[in-house]
Design a protein around this motif. Structure first.
Motif, PDB file in Angstrom:
ATOM      1  N   SER A 112      29.567  39.749  49.159  1.00 15.67           N
ATOM      2  CA  SER A 112      30.958  39.999  49.571  1.00 15.67           C
ATOM      3  C   SER A 112      31.320  39.265  50.845  1.00 15.67           C
ATOM      4  O   SER A 112      32.388  39.466  51.392  1.00 15.67           O
ATOM      5  CB  SER A 112      31.178  41.497  49.783  1.00 15.67           C
ATOM      6  N   THR A 113      30.403  38.408  51.338  1.00 19.31           N
ATOM      7  CA  THR A 113      30.676  37.743  52.604  1.00 19.31           C
ATOM      8  C   THR A 113      31.733  36.656  52.467  1.00 19.31           C
ATOM      9  O   THR A 113      32.254  36.175  53.455  1.00 19.31           O
ATOM     10  CB  THR A 113      29.379  37.132  53.162  1.00 19.31           C
ATOM     11  N   GLY A 114      32.049  36.265  51.218  1.00 20.97           N
ATOM     12  CA  GLY A 114      33.113  35.284  50.993  1.00 20.97           C
ATOM     13  C   GLY A 114      34.459  35.970  50.901  1.00 20.97           C
ATOM     14  O   GLY A 114      34.702  37.003  51.516  1.00 20.97           O
ATOM     15  N   ASP A 115      35.331  35.407  50.088  1.00 21.17           N
ATOM     16  CA  ASP A 115      36.682  35.933  49.930  1.00 21.17           C
ATOM     17  C   ASP A 115      36.657  37.203  49.096  1.00 21.17           C
ATOM     18  O   ASP A 115      36.299  37.186  47.921  1.00 21.17           O
ATOM     19  CB  ASP A 115      37.557  34.873  49.256  1.00 21.17           C
ATOM     20  N   LEU A 116      37.043  38.322  49.690  1.00 27.75           N
ATOM     21  CA  LEU A 116      37.013  39.601  48.982  1.00 27.75           C
ATOM     22  C   LEU A 116      38.024  39.645  47.834  1.00 27.75           C
ATOM     23  O   LEU A 116      37.931  40.504  46.964  1.00 27.75           O
ATOM     24  CB  LEU A 116      37.298  40.749  49.957  1.00 27.75           C
ATOM     25  N   GLN A 117      38.979  38.738  47.837  1.00 32.28           N
ATOM     26  CA  GLN A 117      40.001  38.751  46.791  1.00 32.28           C
ATOM     27  C   GLN A 117      39.665  37.844  45.606  1.00 32.28           C
ATOM     28  O   GLN A 117      40.466  37.718  44.686  1.00 32.28           O
ATOM     29  CB  GLN A 117      41.356  38.357  47.390  1.00 32.28           C
ATOM     30  N   THR A 118      38.483  37.225  45.618  1.00 40.65           N
ATOM     31  CA  THR A 118      38.068  36.443  44.448  1.00 40.65           C
ATOM     32  C   THR A 118      37.659  37.388  43.324  1.00 40.65           C
ATOM     33  O   THR A 118      37.222  38.515  43.564  1.00 40.65           O
ATOM     34  CB  THR A 118      36.899  35.513  44.788  1.00 40.65           C
ATOM     35  N   GLU A 119      37.796  36.917  42.088  1.00 38.19           N
ATOM     36  CA  GLU A 119      37.442  37.758  40.941  1.00 38.19           C
ATOM     37  C   GLU A 119      35.933  37.890  40.812  1.00 38.19           C
ATOM     38  O   GLU A 119      35.164  37.066  41.310  1.00 38.19           O
ATOM     39  CB  GLU A 119      38.056  37.186  39.662  1.00 38.19           C
ATOM     40  N   LEU A 120      35.507  38.947  40.109  1.00 35.68           N
ATOM     41  CA  LEU A 120      34.086  39.226  39.943  1.00 35.68           C
ATOM     42  C   LEU A 120      33.383  38.083  39.225  1.00 35.68           C
ATOM     43  O   LEU A 120      33.898  37.525  38.261  1.00 35.68           O
ATOM     44  CB  LEU A 120      33.895  40.505  39.119  1.00 35.68           C
ATOM     45  N   THR A 121      32.177  37.776  39.700  1.00 32.39           N
ATOM     46  CA  THR A 121      31.332  36.835  38.968  1.00 32.39           C
ATOM     47  C   THR A 121      30.682  37.567  37.794  1.00 32.39           C
ATOM     48  O   THR A 121      30.654  38.809  37.745  1.00 32.39           O
ATOM     49  CB  THR A 121      30.232  36.278  39.872  1.00 32.39           C
ATOM     50  N   GLU A 122      30.139  36.807  36.857  1.00 30.12           N
ATOM     51  CA  GLU A 122      29.478  37.416  35.703  1.00 30.12           C
ATOM     52  C   GLU A 122      28.269  38.242  36.133  1.00 30.12           C
ATOM     53  O   GLU A 122      27.986  39.300  35.583  1.00 30.12           O
ATOM     54  CB  GLU A 122      29.060  36.339  34.708  1.00 30.12           C
ATOM     55  N   ASP A 123      27.553  37.776  37.151  1.00 29.56           N
ATOM     56  CA  ASP A 123      26.371  38.501  37.634  1.00 29.56           C
ATOM     57  C   ASP A 123      26.752  39.877  38.181  1.00 29.56           C
ATOM     58  O   ASP A 123      26.107  40.883  37.870  1.00 29.56           O
ATOM     59  CB  ASP A 123      25.680  37.680  38.724  1.00 29.56           C
ATOM     60  N   ILE A 124      27.826  39.932  38.972  1.00 29.06           N
ATOM     61  CA  ILE A 124      28.262  41.215  39.524  1.00 29.06           C
ATOM     62  C   ILE A 124      28.750  42.124  38.401  1.00 29.06           C
ATOM     63  O   ILE A 124      28.467  43.325  38.383  1.00 29.06           O
ATOM     64  CB  ILE A 124      29.381  41.005  40.564  1.00 29.06           C
ATOM     65  N   ARG A 125      29.493  41.559  37.431  1.00 34.43           N
ATOM     66  CA  ARG A 125      30.001  42.358  36.315  1.00 34.43           C
ATOM     67  C   ARG A 125      28.840  42.989  35.537  1.00 34.43           C
ATOM     68  O   ARG A 125      28.889  44.179  35.202  1.00 34.43           O
ATOM     69  CB  ARG A 125      30.852  41.485  35.391  1.00 34.43           C
ATOM     70  N   VAL A 126      27.786  42.218  35.282  1.00 36.72           N
ATOM     71  CA  VAL A 126      26.632  42.746  34.545  1.00 36.72           C
ATOM     72  C   VAL A 126      25.965  43.876  35.326  1.00 36.72           C
ATOM     73  O   VAL A 126      25.583  44.908  34.767  1.00 36.72           O
ATOM     74  CB  VAL A 126      25.623  41.617  34.247  1.00 36.72           C
ATOM     75  N   VAL A 169      37.266  45.249  45.055  1.00 34.13           N
ATOM     76  CA  VAL A 169      37.234  46.428  44.188  1.00 34.13           C
ATOM     77  C   VAL A 169      35.795  46.840  43.916  1.00 34.13           C
ATOM     78  O   VAL A 169      35.451  48.029  43.965  1.00 34.13           O
ATOM     79  CB  VAL A 169      37.973  46.134  42.864  1.00 34.13           C
ATOM     80  N   ALA A 170      34.921  45.860  43.635  1.00 34.07           N
ATOM     81  CA  ALA A 170      33.513  46.174  43.361  1.00 34.07           C
ATOM     82  C   ALA A 170      32.847  46.804  44.576  1.00 34.07           C
ATOM     83  O   ALA A 170      32.105  47.789  44.453  1.00 34.07           O
ATOM     84  CB  ALA A 170      32.776  44.905  42.937  1.00 34.07           C
ATOM     85  N   VAL A 171      33.112  46.251  45.756  1.00 34.34           N
ATOM     86  CA  VAL A 171      32.535  46.809  46.984  1.00 34.34           C
ATOM     87  C   VAL A 171      32.994  48.253  47.175  1.00 34.34           C
ATOM     88  O   VAL A 171      32.199  49.142  47.512  1.00 34.34           O
ATOM     89  CB  VAL A 171      32.921  45.944  48.200  1.00 34.34           C
ATOM     90  N   ALA A 172      34.282  48.500  46.951  1.00 35.04           N
ATOM     91  CA  ALA A 172      34.809  49.858  47.111  1.00 35.04           C
ATOM     92  C   ALA A 172      34.170  50.819  46.117  1.00 35.04           C
ATOM     93  O   ALA A 172      33.842  51.961  46.472  1.00 35.04           O
ATOM     94  CB  ALA A 172      36.323  49.845  46.935  1.00 35.04           C
ATOM     95  N   LEU A 173      33.976  50.381  44.873  1.00 31.52           N
ATOM     96  CA  LEU A 173      33.340  51.241  43.864  1.00 31.52           C
ATOM     97  C   LEU A 173      31.906  51.587  44.254  1.00 31.52           C
ATOM     98  O   LEU A 173      31.475  52.743  44.113  1.00 31.52           O
ATOM     99  CB  LEU A 173      33.361  50.551  42.505  1.00 31.52           C
TER     100      LEU A 173
END
Length: 309
Positions: free
Chosen positions: A170-184, A258-262
């Motif tokens: 999450s150290t980059g742009d927090l508003q970028t969409e989820l990568t496939e790795d994070i989604r998995v 969103v992922a970080v918040a979850l």
């Protein structure tokens, strides 16, 4: 019109008849965050935002212990609370999520974005923000053209979030969409949370049957989980699972924020406590009582470590 209404006129406050003042205050003050400006014992209270004398009045003068009016009667359909911008509406949604208050609907009306729900007394409630007037949709003749379209709740939940505690990805742009790795990894977390929910529900069902009597069917259990206070403490966990479901949909547009918040919400929720009430206390008791809960808890923790790694 020959004599139009002064354009500065607006609606100042709403006054509601409620059955239980403390229950109503727990919602309007405890969940939504309105400030109590005055209280009249256990019969009435007045609440506001920003120091106004009151935006919402609550009283039990004619309604203590009463019931919501039945379908087919006239009266209040809903009242609306307008938020100043999208970020404050997102904060309201996250407050509802945290308190496991369900939505009845959500919509993008072109002129506004709105959440629909009911308060503890069954009153209809709309939480919304207005887009700037210059962006309101209009027909060719200039007349207003409101619509009712799907509102992306996952995107709304991420609005206005500040950077969360350090997460390597999450150290980059927090508003970028989820990568496939994070989604998995989020999908794996969801699976483990579902298993934890199942073992907690099994444990709660056993305790219910010992105290209240046999649960006769899956349908009976489902109805109890939805409406019986015995199982209400599990709603926060089931709500989190639903929000992860929404975030991992490829069309959701969920962001890293969103992922970080979850992840933070899962970690906060699964903090057992011997003190207090609600989920932390009930979770503590289940961990002490059931080895299956301990194992499921450990599985979730491993998934969280994987997301933090």
């Amino acid at each position: 019109m020959e004599n139009p209404l002064n354009p500065r006129v607006d609606i100042g406050h709403v006054h509601l008849k409620v059955a239980d003042l403390e229950r109503a205050l727990a919602f309007y003050h405890g969940v939504l965050g309105f400030e109590v400006t005055q209280r009249m014992g256990d019969s009435a209270a007045f609440l506001s935002a920003g120091g106004y004398h009151h935006h919402i009045g609550l009283n039990t003068w004619e309604s203590r212990g009463g019931h919501a009016p039945p379908q087919g009667t006239t009266g209040l359909y809903h009242f609306a609370i307008r938020y100043p911008d999208r970020a404050t509406l997102a904060d309201a949604l996250r407050r509802l999520d945290k308190a496991a208050v369900p939505l009845e609907g959500a919509a993008d009306h072109g002129v506004s974005e709105a959440l629909y729900l009911r308060d503890p007394d069954g009153n209809g409630l709309e939480l919304y923000w207005d887009r700037p007037r210059s962006e309101w949709p209009r027909d060719e003749d200039g007349s207003l053209h409101m619509v009712t379209e799907r509102l992306n709740l996952t995107r709304l939940r991420g609005e206005g979030l500040t950077p969360a505690p350090p997460v390597p990805w999450s150290t980059g742009d927090l508003q970028t969409e989820l990568t496939e790795d994070i989604r998995v990894k989020l999908i794996d977390l969801r699976v483990r949370l579902l298993h934890l929910h199942k073992v907690l529900l099994d444990d709660a069902r056993v305790a219910y049957e010992l105290d209240r009597g046999r649960v006769t069917s899956v349908g009976h259990l489902l109805q109890l989980v939805i409406s019986d206070p015995w199982f209400a403490w599990l709603h926060g966990l089931s709500g989190l699972i639903v929000r992860i479901d929404e975030a991992v949909e490829r069309e959701s547009g969920a962001t890293v924020a969103v992922a970080v918040a979850l992840i933070d919400q899962v970690e906060q929720l699964l903090t057992a406590s011997e003190d207090g009430d609600g989920f932390p206390r009930r979770y503590f008791e289940a961990l002490q009582r059931q080895p299956a809960v301990v194992l499921a808890h450990a599985d979730v923790r491993r998934a969280l470590r994987g997301l933090r790694a």
